[in-house]
Design a protein around this motif. Structure first.
Motif, PDB file in Angstrom:
ATOM      1  N   ALA A  27       0.770   3.515   2.974  1.00 55.16           N
ATOM      2  CA  ALA A  27       0.243   4.282   1.796  1.00 55.16           C
ATOM      3  C   ALA A  27      -0.510   3.279   1.146  1.00 55.16           C
ATOM      4  CB  ALA A  27       1.536   4.564   0.939  1.00 55.16           C
ATOM      5  N   ARG A  80      -3.844   2.479   3.372  1.00 55.87           N
ATOM      6  CA  ARG A  80      -4.590   3.695   3.904  1.00 55.87           C
ATOM      7  C   ARG A  80      -4.850   4.643   2.910  1.00 55.87           C
ATOM      8  NH1 ARG A  80      -5.284   3.214   9.574  1.00 55.87           N
ATOM      9  NH2 ARG A  80      -5.929   1.254   9.948  1.00 55.87           N
ATOM     10  N   HIS A  81      -4.332   4.706   2.082  1.00 56.17           N
ATOM     11  CA  HIS A  81      -4.429   5.771   1.284  1.00 56.17           C
ATOM     12  C   HIS A  81      -4.851   5.494  -0.360  1.00 56.17           C
ATOM     13  CE1 HIS A  81      -2.784   8.868   3.924  1.00 56.17           C
ATOM     14  NE2 HIS A  81      -2.167   7.803   4.386  1.00 56.17           N
ATOM     15  N   ASP A  82      -5.537   6.206  -0.941  1.00 53.98           N
ATOM     16  CA  ASP A  82      -5.904   5.993  -2.269  1.00 53.98           C
ATOM     17  C   ASP A  82      -5.305   6.960  -3.229  1.00 53.98           C
ATOM     18  OD1 ASP A  82      -7.236   4.720  -4.234  1.00 53.98           O
ATOM     19  OD2 ASP A  82      -9.073   5.594  -3.845  1.00 53.98           O
ATOM     20  N   ARG A 102      -1.743   3.286  -7.697  1.00 55.27           N
ATOM     21  CA  ARG A 102      -1.603   2.319  -6.583  1.00 55.27           C
ATOM     22  C   ARG A 102      -1.351   0.808  -7.044  1.00 55.27           C
ATOM     23  NH1 ARG A 102      -6.004   0.807  -3.534  1.00 55.27           N
ATOM     24  NH2 ARG A 102      -5.048  -0.495  -2.128  1.00 55.27           N
ATOM     25  N   ARG A 110       1.652  -4.896   5.524  1.00 54.12           N
ATOM     26  CA  ARG A 110       0.342  -4.678   4.658  1.00 54.12           C
ATOM     27  C   ARG A 110      -0.627  -5.646   5.113  1.00 54.12           C
ATOM     28  NH1 ARG A 110       0.713  -4.992  -1.519  1.00 54.12           N
ATOM     29  NH2 ARG A 110       1.034  -7.224  -1.215  1.00 54.12           N
ATOM     30  N   ARG A 115     -10.231   4.748   2.951  1.00 54.83           N
ATOM     31  CA  ARG A 115      -8.942   5.139   2.349  1.00 54.83           C
ATOM     32  C   ARG A 115      -8.862   6.597   2.201  1.00 54.83           C
ATOM     33  NH1 ARG A 115      -8.725   0.465  -0.969  1.00 54.83           N
ATOM     34  NH2 ARG A 115      -7.222  -1.007  -0.210  1.00 54.83           N
ATOM     35  N   ARG A 116      -7.738   7.332   2.557  1.00 53.33           N
ATOM     36  CA  ARG A 116      -7.835   8.825   2.479  1.00 53.33           C
ATOM     37  C   ARG A 116      -7.075   9.046   0.871  1.00 53.33           C
ATOM     38  NH1 ARG A 116      -7.356   8.440   8.022  1.00 53.33           N
ATOM     39  NH2 ARG A 116      -5.345   7.359   7.675  1.00 53.33           N
ATOM     40  N   ARG A 117      -7.712  10.053   0.261  1.00 52.73           N
ATOM     41  CA  ARG A 117      -6.868  10.635  -1.021  1.00 52.73           C
ATOM     42  C   ARG A 117      -6.254  11.504  -0.671  1.00 52.73           C
ATOM     43  NH1 ARG A 117      -8.486   8.610  -5.862  1.00 52.73           N
ATOM     44  NH2 ARG A 117      -6.923   9.779  -6.955  1.00 52.73           N
ATOM     45  N   GLY A 150      -0.514   9.850   0.785  1.00 55.36           N
ATOM     46  CA  GLY A 150      -0.223   8.480   0.115  1.00 55.36           C
ATOM     47  C   GLY A 150       1.168   8.729  -0.574  1.00 55.36           C
ATOM     48  N   TYR A 151       1.047   9.508  -1.605  1.00 53.87           N
ATOM     49  CA  TYR A 151       2.403   9.527  -2.486  1.00 53.87           C
ATOM     50  C   TYR A 151       3.716   9.698  -1.545  1.00 53.87           C
ATOM     51  CZ  TYR A 151      -0.109   9.929  -6.862  1.00 53.87           C
ATOM     52  OH  TYR A 151      -0.906   9.744  -7.973  1.00 53.87           O
ATOM     53  N   LEU A 168       4.693   6.505   0.169  1.00 53.50           N
ATOM     54  CA  LEU A 168       5.191   5.548  -0.931  1.00 53.50           C
ATOM     55  C   LEU A 168       6.556   6.039  -1.372  1.00 53.50           C
ATOM     56  CD1 LEU A 168       4.234   2.712  -2.239  1.00 53.50           C
ATOM     57  CD2 LEU A 168       3.427   4.176  -3.865  1.00 53.50           C
TER      58      LEU A 168
END
Lengths: 263, 286
Positions: free
Chosen positions: A88, A91-93, A97, A154, B6-8, B12-13, B16
């Motif tokens: 997460a 790779r994710h925004d 964060r 990470r 980076r993917r929005r 992601g949530y 995490l």
């Protein structure tokens, strides 16, 4: 003279390295110790007895088993949750964060005694003081292993170009295929490293465990309790075995990664 | 890293969430609980009988009663960190610049001893520093130590144990920093007629500062809170703060005082870390 100068730093470095191994030699030597007298912190005479009967002392092997069970379970959960979180974060925004990064960093920056005592304060305040034991130790271990897993995975993910993944996509691999056949094998050494670290952190922990253990006893707690009366020599057998097993795992992982990436 | 796209979105949530929840429930909430407990009135010290009384007095009592262990822990931690820095720098420097193709092997060897139980390794220092052991006898022969001098059950033994136990926490970040330095920069300083020592202090040392900062933090923080070394190698009269907190929690069942001690320890460490990081001025921590 120049020759000496050039090698002086290396020699000093090796000397420091030797120093870190002195206690290991002692542990191995003591595993063959027959103390004879009452002072178990002295070498008496040589014997194989400790190796023949490692489970001889009461509770040694049962506490060892408890430790192994907790560490395996905590490692499994921490590695799973930590790996997901690492993906997460790399790779994710998403909003939050940087707050999440802070949340993951903080447990590593707090002294263990604070981590352990705050969990105990929570358990007492929420009426779980009577239920301290296996599961509260497990909860605590996942908590402090998690951050180390995230950081380790990470680092591996961040150091990895996504060119190979792009190439797989260009060759019409589905996202699932790309993940399982390209991404995952590349991250796997990082995940395994994190799991190894997590296991050893959990297995070795005394301070947090001791505060949240109730009547459950782990191996480090057993050693701590025996220190006053003199630890049985078999403890050194366990120490030696732990050293050998972890060396074998590290060497095995190294060989595996060499075979996979001959470059 | 910069190449990574980076993917929005919500994935992601979701990835995490489990880890974040675990840390919120079992790290953040407990800290709140610790602070709340530290404000309870210890007079109502039965298991459930605490009264929330905003007894800030706990903090005053704790400072008055336990200044000794606090000071001792901070001093042991600072000394151990200093020794780790010296030993760790030599080792990290040797690995980064002098080890050649043995680099990876040496790195593995740095961590290897630390896979054996922390407590078992610490106990083996009892034998190394024993009263009629090799080390003490040698030091006595060299007249460094008096004839009835000893190491075990002294602060020296505690600092020695701490230094040993936390050395890898210093070596690894130092190595990571040193390894990034382009050796040509050091050569350049030599070409410009800088003495190697001058070159070290003007080039290598400043460039290794991020490693020095994270290494000292990673060594200092756990060594201040540790009490295994003090328990096994030190004297029973010289307790450290970790030991006091542990005893207040599990033996005395005095949760308010124990919590106040714990909160205070964290505040002291955080304050020291903040000042230190500001002065050292490195932005890329960890």
């Amino acid at each position: 003279m120049r020759w000496v100068k050039e090698r002086l730093v290396l020699a000093l470095g090796l000397l420091v390295l030797v120093y870190t191994f002195v206690p290991i030699f002692i542990v191995v030597a003591m595993s063959f110790n027959n103390p004879g007298g009452r002072n178990v912190y002295q070498f008496g005479s040589f014997t194989w007895d400790n190796w023949k009967d490692p489970c001889g002392p009461d509770d040694l092997c049962s506490t060892l088993l408890t430790s192994i069970q907790i560490s395996l379970l905590a490692t499994l959960v921490a590695t799973l949750l930590g790996t997901l979180a690492a993906f997460a974060l790399v790779r994710h925004d998403f909003t939050g964060r940087s707050a999440s990064n802070l949340l993951i960093f903080l447990p590593m920056a707090a002294p263990e005694i604070v981590l352990g005592s705050s969990l105990l304060a929570l358990f007492v305040a929420s009426g779980f003081a009577g239920q301290l034991g296996f599961w509260t130790i497990f909860i605590a271990h996942v908590m402090f292993c998690l951050s180390f897993v995230v950081v380790t995975v990470r680092a591996r993910l961040a150091g990895m170009d996504d060119d190979l993944e792009q190439a797989a996509m260009d060759l019409y691999a589905t996202p699932g295929q790309t993940f399982w056949r390209v991404t995952f094998p590349l991250v796997l050494p990082g995940i395994l490293g994190a799991a190894l670290l997590s296991f050893s952190l959990s297995f070795d922990d005394f301070i947090v465990t001791n505060l949240n253990s109730g009547n459950t006893t782990t191996f480090p707690m057993y050693v701590y309790g025996q220190e006053r009366v003199g630890v049985p020599m078999q403890v050194n057998v366990v120490g030696t075995l732990m050293f050998l097993v972890s060396i074998a795992i590290v060497v095995g992982m190294e060989l595996r990664s060499r075979r996979r990436a001959p470059a | 890293m910069s190449d990574t796209v980076r993917r929005r979105g919500r994935v992601g949530y979701l990835l995490l969430l489990p880890a974040a929840l675990w840390l919120l429930v079992f790290f953040v909430v407990p800290l709140y609980s610790l602070v709340a407990t530290s404000l309870f009135d210890p007079a109502g010290s039965d298991f459930r009988g605490y009264e929330m009384s905003y007894a800030f007095g706990n903090y005053g009592d704790v400072v008055r009663d336990y200044a000794g262990p606090f000071g001792r822990s901070l001093m042991y931690g600072a000394l151990a960190t200093l020794f780790c820095l010296v030993l760790g720098y030599v080792l990290a420097y040797a690995i980064a610049f002098k080890a050649g193709r043995w680099k990876n092997l040496m790195l593995v060897l740095v961590i290897a001893p630390f896979f054996t139980s922390f407590l078992v390794r610490t106990l083996s220092w009892k034998l190394i520093l024993a009263d009629d052991g090799f080390v003490v006898n040698t030091l006595q022969t060299l007249q460094v130590l008096g004839d009835d001098g000893r190491l075990l059950a002294t602060p020296i033994a505690v600092v020695a144990g701490l230094t040993y136990n936390f050395l890898p926490f210093m070596v690894l970040p130092l190595y990571a920093s040193l390894d990034k330095i382009d050796p040509r920069l050091i050569e350049a300083s030599g070409d410009l007629y800088a003495h190697p020592v001058v070159g070290f202090f003007k080039v290598t040392w400043p460039l290794s500062l991020p490693g020095v900062v994270s290494g000292t933090l990673l060594t200092f923080i756990p060594s201040v809170g540790d009490y295994i070394n003090a328990q096994f190698l030190g004297s029973t009269n010289e307790r450290v703060i970790g030991n006091v907190i542990q005893a207040q929690f599990t033996d005395a069942n005095n949760y308010p005082v124990a919590s106040a001690l714990s909160v205070l320890l964290m505040v002291i460490i955080l304050a020291m870390v903040l000042v230190y990081v500001r002065r050292a001025g490195t932005e890329e921590l960890l």
